[in-house]
Design a protein around this motif. Structure first.
Motif, PDB file in Angstrom:
ATOM      1  N   MET A 190      53.307  68.348  18.498  1.00  0.00           N
ATOM      2  CA  MET A 190      52.336  68.054  19.541  1.00  0.00           C
ATOM      3  C   MET A 190      51.203  67.156  19.066  1.00  0.00           C
ATOM      4  SD  MET A 190      52.157  71.811  21.350  1.00  0.00           S
ATOM      5  CE  MET A 190      50.802  71.344  22.420  1.00  0.00           C
ATOM      6  N   ARG A 191      50.908  67.198  17.775  1.00  0.00           N
ATOM      7  CA  ARG A 191      49.776  66.431  17.266  1.00  0.00           C
ATOM      8  C   ARG A 191      50.036  64.922  17.337  1.00  0.00           C
ATOM      9  NH1 ARG A 191      45.624  68.186  14.438  1.00  0.00           N
ATOM     10  NH2 ARG A 191      46.640  70.116  13.786  1.00  0.00           N
ATOM     11  N   LYS A 192      49.014  64.183  17.737  1.00  0.00           N
ATOM     12  CA  LYS A 192      49.098  62.726  17.831  1.00  0.00           C
ATOM     13  C   LYS A 192      47.949  62.087  17.060  1.00  0.00           C
ATOM     14  CE  LYS A 192      51.257  62.835  22.416  1.00  0.00           C
ATOM     15  NZ  LYS A 192      51.116  62.439  23.844  1.00  0.00           N
ATOM     16  N   ALA A 193      48.109  60.817  16.726  1.00  0.00           N
ATOM     17  CA  ALA A 193      47.060  60.098  16.013  1.00  0.00           C
ATOM     18  C   ALA A 193      45.794  60.014  16.863  1.00  0.00           C
ATOM     19  CB  ALA A 193      47.550  58.696  15.661  1.00  0.00           C
ATOM     20  N   SER A 194      44.668  59.936  16.207  1.00  0.00           N
ATOM     21  CA  SER A 194      43.392  59.852  16.916  1.00  0.00           C
ATOM     22  C   SER A 194      43.315  58.569  17.732  1.00  0.00           C
ATOM     23  CB  SER A 194      42.230  59.879  15.916  1.00  0.00           C
ATOM     24  OG  SER A 194      42.236  61.074  15.178  1.00  0.00           O
ATOM     25  N   PRO A 195      42.784  58.636  18.955  1.00  0.00           N
ATOM     26  CA  PRO A 195      42.647  57.422  19.758  1.00  0.00           C
ATOM     27  C   PRO A 195      41.534  56.535  19.209  1.00  0.00           C
ATOM     28  CG  PRO A 195      41.590  59.264  20.858  1.00  0.00           C
ATOM     29  CD  PRO A 195      42.290  59.839  19.657  1.00  0.00           C
ATOM     30  N   THR A 196      41.664  55.253  19.407  1.00  0.00           N
ATOM     31  CA  THR A 196      40.598  54.328  19.033  1.00  0.00           C
ATOM     32  C   THR A 196      39.600  54.237  20.184  1.00  0.00           C
ATOM     33  OG1 THR A 196      41.724  52.410  19.979  1.00  0.00           O
ATOM     34  CG2 THR A 196      42.261  52.992  17.688  1.00  0.00           C
ATOM     35  N   ILE A 197      38.465  53.617  19.924  1.00  0.00           N
ATOM     36  CA  ILE A 197      37.491  53.395  20.990  1.00  0.00           C
ATOM     37  C   ILE A 197      38.114  52.571  22.117  1.00  0.00           C
ATOM     38  CG2 ILE A 197      35.312  52.271  21.581  1.00  0.00           C
ATOM     39  CD1 ILE A 197      35.006  54.893  20.068  1.00  0.00           C
ATOM     40  N   GLY A 198      38.959  51.624  21.731  1.00  0.00           N
ATOM     41  CA  GLY A 198      39.650  50.816  22.723  1.00  0.00           C
ATOM     42  C   GLY A 198      40.599  51.640  23.582  1.00  0.00           C
ATOM     43  N   ASP A 199      41.281  52.587  22.946  1.00  0.00           N
ATOM     44  CA  ASP A 199      42.177  53.483  23.696  1.00  0.00           C
ATOM     45  C   ASP A 199      41.397  54.297  24.723  1.00  0.00           C
ATOM     46  OD1 ASP A 199      44.377  52.667  22.179  1.00  0.00           O
ATOM     47  OD2 ASP A 199      44.079  54.268  20.698  1.00  0.00           O
ATOM     48  N   ALA A 201      38.480  53.599  26.008  1.00  0.00           N
ATOM     49  CA  ALA A 201      37.926  52.708  27.036  1.00  0.00           C
ATOM     50  C   ALA A 201      38.986  52.348  28.078  1.00  0.00           C
ATOM     51  CB  ALA A 201      37.375  51.446  26.390  1.00  0.00           C
ATOM     52  N   LYS A 202      40.208  52.131  27.625  1.00  0.00           N
ATOM     53  CA  LYS A 202      41.298  51.804  28.549  1.00  0.00           C
ATOM     54  C   LYS A 202      41.603  52.992  29.459  1.00  0.00           C
ATOM     55  CE  LYS A 202      44.707  49.456  30.297  1.00  0.00           C
ATOM     56  NZ  LYS A 202      44.441  48.323  31.227  1.00  0.00           N
ATOM     57  N   THR A 203      41.649  54.185  28.886  1.00  0.00           N
ATOM     58  CA  THR A 203      41.879  55.389  29.685  1.00  0.00           C
ATOM     59  C   THR A 203      40.770  55.576  30.712  1.00  0.00           C
ATOM     60  OG1 THR A 203      43.033  56.483  27.853  1.00  0.00           O
ATOM     61  CG2 THR A 203      42.177  57.907  29.588  1.00  0.00           C
ATOM     62  N   ARG A 208      38.447  55.320  36.301  1.00  0.00           N
ATOM     63  CA  ARG A 208      37.390  54.810  37.185  1.00  0.00           C
ATOM     64  C   ARG A 208      37.955  53.982  38.348  1.00  0.00           C
ATOM     65  NH1 ARG A 208      32.179  54.917  34.452  1.00  0.00           N
ATOM     66  NH2 ARG A 208      31.475  53.090  35.630  1.00  0.00           N
ATOM     67  N   THR A 209      39.186  53.537  38.232  1.00  0.00           N
ATOM     68  CA  THR A 209      39.809  52.808  39.341  1.00  0.00           C
ATOM     69  C   THR A 209      40.618  53.730  40.256  1.00  0.00           C
ATOM     70  OG1 THR A 209      41.755  52.295  37.973  1.00  0.00           O
ATOM     71  CG2 THR A 209      39.963  50.681  38.012  1.00  0.00           C
ATOM     72  N   ASP A 210      40.719  55.002  39.868  1.00  0.00           N
ATOM     73  CA  ASP A 210      41.445  55.963  40.699  1.00  0.00           C
ATOM     74  C   ASP A 210      40.601  56.334  41.919  1.00  0.00           C
ATOM     75  OD1 ASP A 210      43.553  57.937  41.232  1.00  0.00           O
ATOM     76  OD2 ASP A 210      42.033  59.410  40.718  1.00  0.00           O
ATOM     77  N   LEU A 242      34.527  61.588  28.491  1.00  0.00           N
ATOM     78  CA  LEU A 242      33.733  61.941  29.665  1.00  0.00           C
ATOM     79  C   LEU A 242      32.583  60.957  29.871  1.00  0.00           C
ATOM     80  CD1 LEU A 242      33.599  65.837  29.553  1.00  0.00           C
ATOM     81  CD2 LEU A 242      34.279  64.463  31.516  1.00  0.00           C
ATOM     82  N   ASP A 243      31.928  60.579  28.792  1.00  0.00           N
ATOM     83  CA  ASP A 243      30.818  59.631  28.904  1.00  0.00           C
ATOM     84  C   ASP A 243      31.299  58.284  29.460  1.00  0.00           C
ATOM     85  OD1 ASP A 243      29.024  61.448  27.915  1.00  0.00           O
ATOM     86  OD2 ASP A 243      29.118  60.712  25.848  1.00  0.00           O
ATOM     87  N   LEU A 244      32.498  57.873  29.062  1.00  0.00           N
ATOM     88  CA  LEU A 244      33.026  56.579  29.496  1.00  0.00           C
ATOM     89  C   LEU A 244      33.584  56.626  30.925  1.00  0.00           C
ATOM     90  CD1 LEU A 244      34.964  55.582  26.242  1.00  0.00           C
ATOM     91  CD2 LEU A 244      32.954  54.409  27.161  1.00  0.00           C
ATOM     92  N   ALA A 245      34.141  57.791  31.328  1.00  0.00           N
ATOM     93  CA  ALA A 245      34.886  57.854  32.584  1.00  0.00           C
ATOM     94  C   ALA A 245      34.135  58.499  33.736  1.00  0.00           C
ATOM     95  CB  ALA A 245      36.195  58.626  32.354  1.00  0.00           C
ATOM     96  N   TRP A 246      33.063  59.217  33.465  1.00  0.00           N
ATOM     97  CA  TRP A 246      32.400  59.997  34.515  1.00  0.00           C
ATOM     98  C   TRP A 246      31.681  59.104  35.528  1.00  0.00           C
ATOM     99  CZ3 TRP A 246      33.178  64.874  35.697  1.00  0.00           C
ATOM    100  CH2 TRP A 246      32.326  65.488  36.621  1.00  0.00           C
TER     101      TRP A 246
END
Length: 288
Positions: A190-199, A201-203, A208-210, A242-246
């Motif tokens: 289940m473990r995955k590599a840590s997301p980057t800031i770019g990852d 931001a894309k998420t 935010r477009t939903d 949350l800070d990026l998407a809220w």
């Protein structure tokens, strides 16, 4: 939509041993063997579920277990969907990797045949039921060069009941522990590599477009993105996401996060493993 999103849990009945010479009004529709074990299935599928099929496992004229449900499937060949190979293993296949034949009973409760229960039996020198899935199970899969088949479940705990009708929960992968003789949550799978800031931001941009982002405080897409982080061992990035998407017009970001993680997630069957995976303390649910 993933198969996991369609599946909902339904339980089947395990009946204690009795004698093998009991009478059955229902017609026997299957009669198979696994070594000295007899596997019998009684009754035809009733789409109305007014009558149920019954599976009986016996050895030396003694019934060891029975399972009853609206439809019972024993192998991919007797199940019609194109992805049956993914849903259920072959009859008598050793799915644990320990060399002992297994019987996987796939039981459906009649709710559009989307509520499966998996009963996993070990039929070697001794009979043993090694797993009765208590969560929303949806299939088996061999990953890479592994000798066993992983069991894939859907854990709905993080979402409470709000989205239960549109999502079967977050994916949990189970692996068979040969030493303990039981299934455990497979953190390595289940473990995955840590997301980057770019990852992140894309998420956040996708969230935010939903359309839900404008209508209420916390969309399903946002909840799922948070779950993806937590169940992959990257819970430390939840605050950043949350800070990026809220949506700033809503003021209860902290309450939204608290409900998902501090309240709902801590009710999960897998909470101790998830907490350790994310370096969190194993605390009890904190619900307002």
């Amino acid at each position: 939509m993933k198969l996991l999103d369609l599946l909902v849990w339904a339980s089947a009945t395990l009946i204690l041993p009795t004698v093998a010479h009991e009478s059955h009004a229902a017609e026997r529709v299957e009669n198979r063997t696994i070594g000295p074990y007899h596997i019998e299935l009684f009754g035809k599928v009733d789409d109305t579920c007014l009558t149920k099929q019954k599976l009986r496992i016996s050895r030396d004229a003694k019934v060891l277990a029975t399972v009853e449900d609206c439809q019972i499937v024993l192998d991919p060949e007797s199940y019609s969907p194109a992805d049956a190979e993914w849903i259920i293993p072959r009859f008598a296949e050793n799915i644990t990797g320990n060399g002992i034949p297994n019987l996987v009973v796939y039981a459906l409760d009649g709710n559009a045949y989307l509520n499966p229960t998996f009963h996993i039996f070990e039929l070697g020198k001794k009979h043993r039921k090694i797993y009765a899935v208590k969560e929303w199970a949806y299939g088996f899969k061999r990953m890479g060069s592994q000798t066993d088949l992983r069991v894939f479940l859907g854990d709905e705990a993080i979402f409470g009941v709000d989205w239960g009708h549109v999502w079967g929960g977050q994916e949990v992968i189970m692996a068979f522990d040969k030493k303990a003789g039981r299934y455990r949550m497979s953190v390595d799978d289940m473990r995955k590599a840590s997301p980057t800031i770019g990852d992140l931001a894309k998420t956040a941009e996708n969230i935010r477009t939903d359309e839900d982002w404008e209508h209420y405080d916390g969309s399903l897409m946002l909840a799922r993105a948070i779950a993806d982080l937590v169940y992959s061992g990257n819970g430390k990035y939840v605050d950043s996401l949350l800070d990026l998407a809220w949506n700033p017009k809503f003021t209860n970001k902290a309450a939204f996060q608290s409900k998902l993680i501090e309240c709902n997630l801590r009710k999960s069957t897998w909470w101790p493993e998830l907490a350790k995976m994310n370096n969190w303390s194993v605390l009890k649910p904190n619900c307002v």
